[in-house]
Design an enzyme around this catalytic site. Structure first.
Site, PDB file in Angstrom:
ATOM      1  N   ASP A 192       0.825  -1.210   0.000  1.00  0.00           N
ATOM      2  CA  ASP A 192       0.000   0.000   0.000  1.00  0.00           C
ATOM      3  C   ASP A 192       0.856   1.256   0.000  1.00  0.00           C
ATOM      4  O   ASP A 192       1.628   1.489   0.924  1.00  0.00           O
ATOM      5  CB  ASP A 192      -0.885   0.001   1.260  1.00  0.00           C
ATOM      6  CG  ASP A 192      -1.829   1.188   1.287  1.00  0.00           C
ATOM      7  OD1 ASP A 192      -2.845   1.119   0.580  1.00  0.00           O
ATOM      8  OD2 ASP A 192      -1.544   2.178   1.990  1.00  0.00           O
ATOM      9  N   TYR A 230       2.598   9.721   0.236  1.00  0.00           N
ATOM     10  CA  TYR A 230       3.636   9.089   1.079  1.00  0.00           C
ATOM     11  C   TYR A 230       5.034   9.405   0.530  1.00  0.00           C
ATOM     12  O   TYR A 230       6.036   9.100   1.175  1.00  0.00           O
ATOM     13  CB  TYR A 230       3.466   7.571   1.170  1.00  0.00           C
ATOM     14  CG  TYR A 230       2.156   7.105   1.760  1.00  0.00           C
ATOM     15  CD1 TYR A 230       1.268   7.987   2.367  1.00  0.00           C
ATOM     16  CD2 TYR A 230       1.790   5.763   1.714  1.00  0.00           C
ATOM     17  CE1 TYR A 230       0.073   7.551   2.894  1.00  0.00           C
ATOM     18  CE2 TYR A 230       0.586   5.319   2.239  1.00  0.00           C
ATOM     19  CZ  TYR A 230      -0.264   6.219   2.824  1.00  0.00           C
ATOM     20  OH  TYR A 230      -1.457   5.781   3.348  1.00  0.00           O
ATOM     21  N   LYS A 261      -2.823   5.950  -4.372  1.00  0.00           N
ATOM     22  CA  LYS A 261      -3.992   6.780  -4.045  1.00  0.00           C
ATOM     23  C   LYS A 261      -3.869   8.177  -4.641  1.00  0.00           C
ATOM     24  O   LYS A 261      -2.777   8.749  -4.679  1.00  0.00           O
ATOM     25  CB  LYS A 261      -4.149   6.907  -2.526  1.00  0.00           C
ATOM     26  CG  LYS A 261      -4.048   5.594  -1.760  1.00  0.00           C
ATOM     27  CD  LYS A 261      -4.388   5.742  -0.291  1.00  0.00           C
ATOM     28  CE  LYS A 261      -4.054   4.464   0.473  1.00  0.00           C
ATOM     29  NZ  LYS A 261      -2.647   4.404   0.952  1.00  0.00           N
ATOM     30  N   HIS A 310      -7.890   9.034  -2.062  1.00  0.00           N
ATOM     31  CA  HIS A 310      -7.320   8.958  -0.712  1.00  0.00           C
ATOM     32  C   HIS A 310      -8.285   9.470   0.374  1.00  0.00           C
ATOM     33  O   HIS A 310      -8.502   8.803   1.384  1.00  0.00           O
ATOM     34  CB  HIS A 310      -6.003   9.747  -0.676  1.00  0.00           C
ATOM     35  CG  HIS A 310      -5.073   9.345   0.413  1.00  0.00           C
ATOM     36  ND1 HIS A 310      -3.706   9.390   0.293  1.00  0.00           N
ATOM     37  CD2 HIS A 310      -5.302   8.886   1.665  1.00  0.00           C
ATOM     38  CE1 HIS A 310      -3.141   8.982   1.418  1.00  0.00           C
ATOM     39  NE2 HIS A 310      -4.102   8.670   2.277  1.00  0.00           N
TER      40      HIS A 310
HETATM   41  N1  NDP Z   1      -5.889   5.688   3.681  1.00  0.00           N
HETATM   42  C1  NDP Z   1      -5.512   6.412   4.714  1.00  0.00           C
HETATM   43  O1  NDP Z   1      -5.991   7.521   4.942  1.00  0.00           O
HETATM   44  C2  NDP Z   1      -4.468   5.879   5.622  1.00  0.00           C
HETATM   45  C3  NDP Z   1      -3.746   4.788   5.229  1.00  0.00           C
HETATM   46  N2  NDP Z   1      -2.757   4.272   6.047  1.00  0.00           N
HETATM   47  C4  NDP Z   1      -2.056   3.054   5.570  1.00  0.00           C
HETATM   48  O2  NDP Z   1      -2.140   2.066   6.592  1.00  0.00           O
HETATM   49  C5  NDP Z   1      -0.834   1.611   6.919  1.00  0.00           C
HETATM   50  C6  NDP Z   1      -0.750   1.123   8.357  1.00  0.00           C
HETATM   51  O3  NDP Z   1      -1.141   2.135   9.256  1.00  0.00           O
HETATM   52  P1  NDP Z   1      -0.114   2.907  10.221  1.00  0.00           P
HETATM   53  O4  NDP Z   1      -0.724   4.214  10.500  1.00  0.00           O
HETATM   54  O5  NDP Z   1       1.222   2.855   9.615  1.00  0.00           O
HETATM   55  O6  NDP Z   1      -0.199   2.126  11.584  1.00  0.00           O
HETATM   56  P2  NDP Z   1      -0.101   0.609  12.107  1.00  0.00           P
HETATM   57  O7  NDP Z   1      -1.301   0.377  12.931  1.00  0.00           O
HETATM   58  O8  NDP Z   1       0.212  -0.316  10.983  1.00  0.00           O
HETATM   59  O9  NDP Z   1       1.121   0.696  13.107  1.00  0.00           O
HETATM   60  C7  NDP Z   1       2.427   0.918  12.687  1.00  0.00           C
HETATM   61  C8  NDP Z   1       3.310   1.034  13.939  1.00  0.00           C
HETATM   62  O10 NDP Z   1       3.300  -0.213  14.632  1.00  0.00           O
HETATM   63  C9  NDP Z   1       4.636  -0.698  14.763  1.00  0.00           C
HETATM   64  N3  NDP Z   1       4.566  -2.165  14.613  1.00  0.00           N
HETATM   65  C10 NDP Z   1       4.316  -2.862  13.488  1.00  0.00           C
HETATM   66  N4  NDP Z   1       4.322  -4.194  13.731  1.00  0.00           N
HETATM   67  C11 NDP Z   1       4.581  -4.334  15.058  1.00  0.00           C
HETATM   68  C12 NDP Z   1       4.715  -5.455  15.907  1.00  0.00           C
HETATM   69  N5  NDP Z   1       4.598  -6.709  15.438  1.00  0.00           N
HETATM   70  N6  NDP Z   1       4.983  -5.242  17.215  1.00  0.00           N
HETATM   71  C13 NDP Z   1       5.109  -3.970  17.697  1.00  0.00           C
HETATM   72  N7  NDP Z   1       5.004  -2.871  16.934  1.00  0.00           N
HETATM   73  C14 NDP Z   1       4.728  -3.050  15.626  1.00  0.00           C
HETATM   74  C15 NDP Z   1       5.432  -0.031  13.676  1.00  0.00           C
HETATM   75  O11 NDP Z   1       6.775   0.131  14.032  1.00  0.00           O
HETATM   76  P3  NDP Z   1       8.004  -0.543  13.200  1.00  0.00           P
HETATM   77  O12 NDP Z   1       7.929  -0.034  11.797  1.00  0.00           O
HETATM   78  O13 NDP Z   1       9.204  -0.081  13.944  1.00  0.00           O
HETATM   79  O14 NDP Z   1       7.805  -2.032  13.292  1.00  0.00           O
HETATM   80  C16 NDP Z   1       4.746   1.331  13.596  1.00  0.00           C
HETATM   81  O15 NDP Z   1       5.236   2.179  14.622  1.00  0.00           O
HETATM   82  C17 NDP Z   1       0.032   2.832   6.605  1.00  0.00           C
HETATM   83  O16 NDP Z   1       1.405   2.514   6.569  1.00  0.00           O
HETATM   84  C18 NDP Z   1      -0.567   3.275   5.296  1.00  0.00           C
HETATM   85  O17 NDP Z   1      -0.107   2.425   4.264  1.00  0.00           O
HETATM   86  C19 NDP Z   1      -2.514   4.818   7.283  1.00  0.00           C
HETATM   87  C20 NDP Z   1      -3.218   5.921   7.711  1.00  0.00           C
HETATM   88  C21 NDP Z   1      -4.234   6.567   6.906  1.00  0.00           C
HETATM   89  O1  LIG Z   2      -1.307   7.709   5.981  1.00  0.00           O
HETATM   90  C1  LIG Z   2      -2.236   8.159   5.285  1.00  0.00           C
HETATM   91  O2  LIG Z   2      -2.695   7.576   4.292  1.00  0.00           O
HETATM   92  C2  LIG Z   2      -2.805   9.420   5.635  1.00  0.00           C
HETATM   93  O3  LIG Z   2      -3.791   9.852   5.080  1.00  0.00           O
HETATM   94  C3  LIG Z   2      -2.040  10.151   6.672  1.00  0.00           C
HETATM   95  O4  LIG Z   2      -1.757  11.440   6.236  1.00  0.00           O
HETATM   96  C4  LIG Z   2      -2.800  10.207   7.901  1.00  0.00           C
HETATM   97  O5  LIG Z   2      -3.906  10.959   7.605  1.00  0.00           O
HETATM   98  C5  LIG Z   2      -1.985  10.802   8.962  1.00  0.00           C
HETATM   99  O6  LIG Z   2      -1.041  10.192   9.363  1.00  0.00           O
HETATM  100  C6  LIG Z   2      -2.350  12.109   9.521  1.00  0.00           C
HETATM  101  O7  LIG Z   2      -1.590  12.334  10.661  1.00  0.00           O
END
Ligand code: NDP
Ligand SMILES: O=C(O)C(=O)[C@@H](O)[C@H](O)C(=O)CO
Length: 277
Positions: free
Chosen positions: A46, A51, A76, A109
């Site tokens: 993703d 990003y 996105k 997005h």
């Molecule tokens: N469409 C949208 O608006 C949005 C989309 N997204 C998408 O969703 C994805 C995932 O969401 P995200 O916000 O990154 O949050 P997550 O809920 O995936 O959490 C990520 C965090 O958890 C840690 N982590 C991952 N695996 C473990 C584990 N097994 N044990 C302990 N800690 C762990 C990571 O650290 P580390 O890397 O050090 O392991 C990081 O700090 C994003 O990367 C993005 O692709 C996110 C937000 C908004």
């Molecule tokens: O991670 C995503 O896809 C987002 O849309 C981010 O910008 C998310 O909204 C965020 O992390 C805002 O603090």
């Protein structure tokens, strides 16, 4: 490790039950992290224009050596590219930066309702799919009302709606709406961004019961709800842990006990008011 199973989307395309989030995975370290995940068996990656790592994702796909048709890349359209022609131009830009001939799933997005151009953008997504630039089209952060509008105005239901979803925000009503319309739910921030979720008593207890980690309990909960979580991890050991969740099953009562952690969104990401350009 059990392979990550797949489901079929409303347009007939295959889609993994779990994928890799890449927010903040950038540069050579980012590429290496994504390649490692693909080597462990992740098939859904993703990314997003916003990003600023589409180049890294494309490079990881090429470097992985895995057949392109066995990998699924999502990107996105950002708010500043809303509009029918703008959407097509945005997708062409993403293809360029990714260095790929096709994007497997493209999403709007955020709906940005005050701008009022998500319907036009959706028409552009349909055009892009018809032109073969993208295989599947979907949305992210869309509400039931916005989804209804897209379906009623164009007759095309998004294949996927990627939304905030984790045990603190289980989105029961929206998931039921998705089921009715054949839209696949995808969970962003599925681990609630490693907040105190992983130390919640019920999560810890179920980890002990099933002899797995708290993270695995949470990710299995997502898949059993019928949603595809996309946990982000830069660390190969944690990536492997996150993908290895298909060898045990939570009971219905255990799923319900996890959903009972509901308390609301992580931050103020309500798509009726939060907008991103
Ligand atoms: N469409 C949208 O608006 C949005 C989309 N997204 C998408 O969703 C994805 C995932 O969401 P995200 O916000 O990154 O949050 P997550 O809920 O995936 O959490 C990520 C965090 O958890 C840690 N982590 C991952 N695996 C473990 C584990 N097994 N044990 C302990 N800690 C762990 C990571 O650290 P580390 O890397 O050090 O392991 C990081 O700090 C994003 O990367 C993005 O692709 C996110 C937000 C908004
Ligand atoms: O991670 C995503 O896809 C987002 O849309 C981010 O910008 C998310 O909204 C965020 O992390 C805002 O603090």
């Amino acid at each position: 490790m059990n392979a990550i199973p797949t489901v079929i989307l409303n347009d007939g395309a295959w889609f993994p039950e779990l994928g890799l989030g890449t927010y903040n995975l950038r540069g050579e370290e980012g590429i290496e992290a994504i390649v490692a995940a693909i080597e462990f068996g992740y098939r859904l990656i993703d990314t997003a224009v916003n990003y600023e790592n589409e180049r890294e994702v494309g490079e990881a796909v090429r470097r992985s050596g895995v057949d392109r048709d066995k990998l699924l890349v999502t990107s996105k359209i950002p708010g500043r590219h809303h509009g029918r022609q703008e959407a097509i131009d945005s997708i062409k830009g993403s293809l360029d930066v990714l260095g790929l001939k096709r994007i497997d799933l493209h999403l709007i997005h955020w709906p940005n309702p005050s701008v009022g151009r998500y319907l036009e953008t959706w028409r552009g997504m349909i055009d892009a799919r018809d032109q073969g630039l993208v295989r599947s089209i979907g949305v992210s952060n869309f509400t039931e009302d916005q989804l209804t509008e897209l379906i009623e105005e164009t007759g095309v239901a998004p294949a996927v709606n990627q939304v905030e979803l984790h045990p603190y925000f289980p989105q029961e009503a929206l998931r039921a709406f998705h089921r009715t319309h054949g839209i696949r739910t995808e969970s962003w921030s599925p681990l609630a961004r490693r907040s105190e979720l992983l130390t919640e008593q019920i999560i810890q207890e179920l980890a002990t019961v099933h002899d797995v980690t708290p993270t695995q309990v949470v990710l299995r909960w997502h898949t059993q709800l019928g949603s595809t979580p996309i946990p982000k991890s830069a660390d190969p050991d944690r990536q492997r842990e996150n993908a290895d969740v298909f060898g045990f099953t939570l009971t219905d009562e255990q799923v319900a006990a996890i959903s009972a952690l509901e308390r609301g969104r992580l931050w103020d990401g309500d798509p009726r008011t939060h907008e991103e350009m």
